[in-house]
Design an enzyme around this catalytic site. Structure first.
Site, PDB file in Angstrom:
ATOM      1  N   ARG A   1     -56.960 -80.047 -56.030  1.00  0.00           N
ATOM      2  CA  ARG A   1     -56.691 -79.217 -54.850  1.00  0.00           C
ATOM      3  C   ARG A   1     -56.053 -79.983 -53.693  1.00  0.00           C
ATOM      4  O   ARG A   1     -55.017 -79.556 -53.159  1.00  0.00           O
ATOM      5  CB  ARG A   1     -57.993 -78.557 -54.347  1.00  0.00           C
ATOM      6  N   THR A   2     -56.662 -81.077 -53.294  1.00  0.00           N
ATOM      7  CA  THR A   2     -56.175 -81.756 -52.079  1.00  0.00           C
ATOM      8  C   THR A   2     -54.766 -82.283 -52.304  1.00  0.00           C
ATOM      9  O   THR A   2     -53.861 -82.071 -51.482  1.00  0.00           O
ATOM     10  CB  THR A   2     -57.146 -82.891 -51.697  1.00  0.00           C
TER      11      THR A   2
ATOM     12  N   LYS B   1     -50.519-104.753 -60.742  1.00  0.00           N
ATOM     13  CA  LYS B   1     -50.121-106.178 -60.798  1.00  0.00           C
ATOM     14  C   LYS B   1     -50.887-106.995 -59.768  1.00  0.00           C
ATOM     15  O   LYS B   1     -50.577-108.156 -59.538  1.00  0.00           O
ATOM     16  CB  LYS B   1     -48.609-106.294 -60.524  1.00  0.00           C
TER      17      LYS B   1
ATOM     18  N   ARG C   1     -56.435 -90.728 -50.525  1.00  0.00           N
ATOM     19  CA  ARG C   1     -57.818 -90.562 -51.004  1.00  0.00           C
ATOM     20  C   ARG C   1     -58.225 -91.870 -51.660  1.00  0.00           C
ATOM     21  O   ARG C   1     -57.455 -92.455 -52.431  1.00  0.00           O
ATOM     22  CB  ARG C   1     -57.930 -89.422 -52.013  1.00  0.00           C
TER      23      ARG C   1
ATOM     24  N   HIS D   1     -64.108 -85.817 -45.478  1.00  0.00           N
ATOM     25  CA  HIS D   1     -63.026 -85.061 -46.109  1.00  0.00           C
ATOM     26  C   HIS D   1     -62.592 -84.038 -45.055  1.00  0.00           C
ATOM     27  O   HIS D   1     -62.873 -82.840 -45.163  1.00  0.00           O
ATOM     28  CB  HIS D   1     -63.529 -84.393 -47.387  1.00  0.00           C
TER      29      HIS D   1
END
Ligand code: CP
Length: 312
Positions: free
Chosen positions: A62-63, A90, A111, A139
């Site tokens: 969703r986000t 890396k 996120r 959030h």
């Protein structure tokens, strides 16, 4: 801007936690969101010269996609960092990765599993950073969406009785929703959960300091008749430091249809999604189910947010 917040206050603003926003700013955001909901399509590409970067170091449907969809609907371009095929593999640091996104885009949505990662990114980047979820902490855009949904479906946020049900300890959505409620005047707020999943002591203390009292220790059956909003969350299996602790609470609650049958007809169920066993599919066809509407409004709400931050 009907509620007194200066539009310029949004320009190039970081969105790290919901507590950084005033009630008036949230109401202004909701008003802008309403315009997009009503408009439906053809938004005139106000962000056609902008690039939005999404950098998700944890899974998301969703986000991530609603931010991409919101940016694209406003005419912006989207670049997406897929951590698993990036130079992080890396050994490149998070800080250097953010520096690159700062150079390549106009706004970064991030996120990360670590609490404070978005704040750290905002300290590195001169471009605005939006927290798409950091660990169990914040959030903010989900909280904006949740309160928007309540406001839209119930005609206001004040004076209502809320029960948060499920994992209130590790679910950042639940904590952020509680923080958002401190901006309003709810009648009562309950947290219905096993003892192990109660809000963290520091969160309860902060809420109390902000004037929000959360009532604990009650069963949903005992309060269901007085609720206006049930906010359910998934048990956040991935956040338990000890999986044996998860096993103890796994499947410990479920929003049963037999319980919801005792709710007021107008009582709405919100859930940030994804759901697992706590929210049975059989509730989807009841008048209480508001969670898919809630998720769908994630696009216009994030359109409004992007436009306020990047537009003008
Ligand atoms: N509500 C929410 O944050 O969903 P995603 O994890 O799918 O983004």
């Amino acid at each position: 801007m009907a509620h007194g917040a200066e539009e310029s206050g949004w320009k190039n603003r970081d969105v790290i936690d919901i507590l950084g926003f005033t009630k008036n700013e949230l109401l202004d955001l909701f008003e802008e969101t309403d315009k997009f909901v009503e408009q439906g399509s053809d938004f005139g590409e106000p962000l056609r010269h902008k690039i939005v970067a999404t950098a998700f170091f944890e899974p998301s449907t969703r986000t991530r996609l609603s931010f991409s969809s919101a940016a694209l609907r406003l005419g912006a371009k989207v670049i997406d960092l897929s951590a698993e095929v990036s130079s992080l593999m890396k050994g490149e640091s998070f800080a250097d990765t953010i520096r690159m996104l700062e150079a390549y885009s106009d706004l970064i949505v991030v996120r990360h599993p670590s609490e404070g990662a978005a704040l750290f990114a905002s300290e590195i980047s001169s471009k605005p950073v939006v927290n798409g979820g950091d660990g169990s902490q914040h959030h903010p855009t989900q909280a904006m969406l949740d309160v928007y949904t309540v406001n839209k479906l119930k005609g206001g946020v004040d004076g209502l009785t809320y029960a948060l049900v499920g994992d209130i300890k590790y679910a950042r959505t639940a904590t952020s929703f509680l923080y958002a409620l401190t901006k309003f005047n709810p009648r009562r707020v309950y947290a219905v959960c096993p003892e192990a999943l109660r809000p963290r002591a520091e969160v309860l203390k902060r809420l109390e300091g902000l004037g929000l009292r959360v009532e604990l220790g009650l069963e949903l059956e005992d309060i269901i008749g007085e609720l206006d909003v049930v906010y359910a969350t998934r048990i956040q299996k991935e956040r338990f430091p000890d999986q044996s602790e998860y096993e103890k609470v796994k499947g410990s609650y479920r929003l049963a249809r037999t319980v919801m049958e005792k709710a007021k007809r107008e009582c709405i169920i919100l859930h940030p999604l994804p759901r697992v066993e706590e929210l049975p599919y059989e509730l989807d066809s009841t008048p209480h189910a508001a969670y898919f509407k809630q998720a769908a409004w994630g696009v216009p709400l994030r359109m409004a947010l992007l436009k306020l931050i990047l537009g003008g």
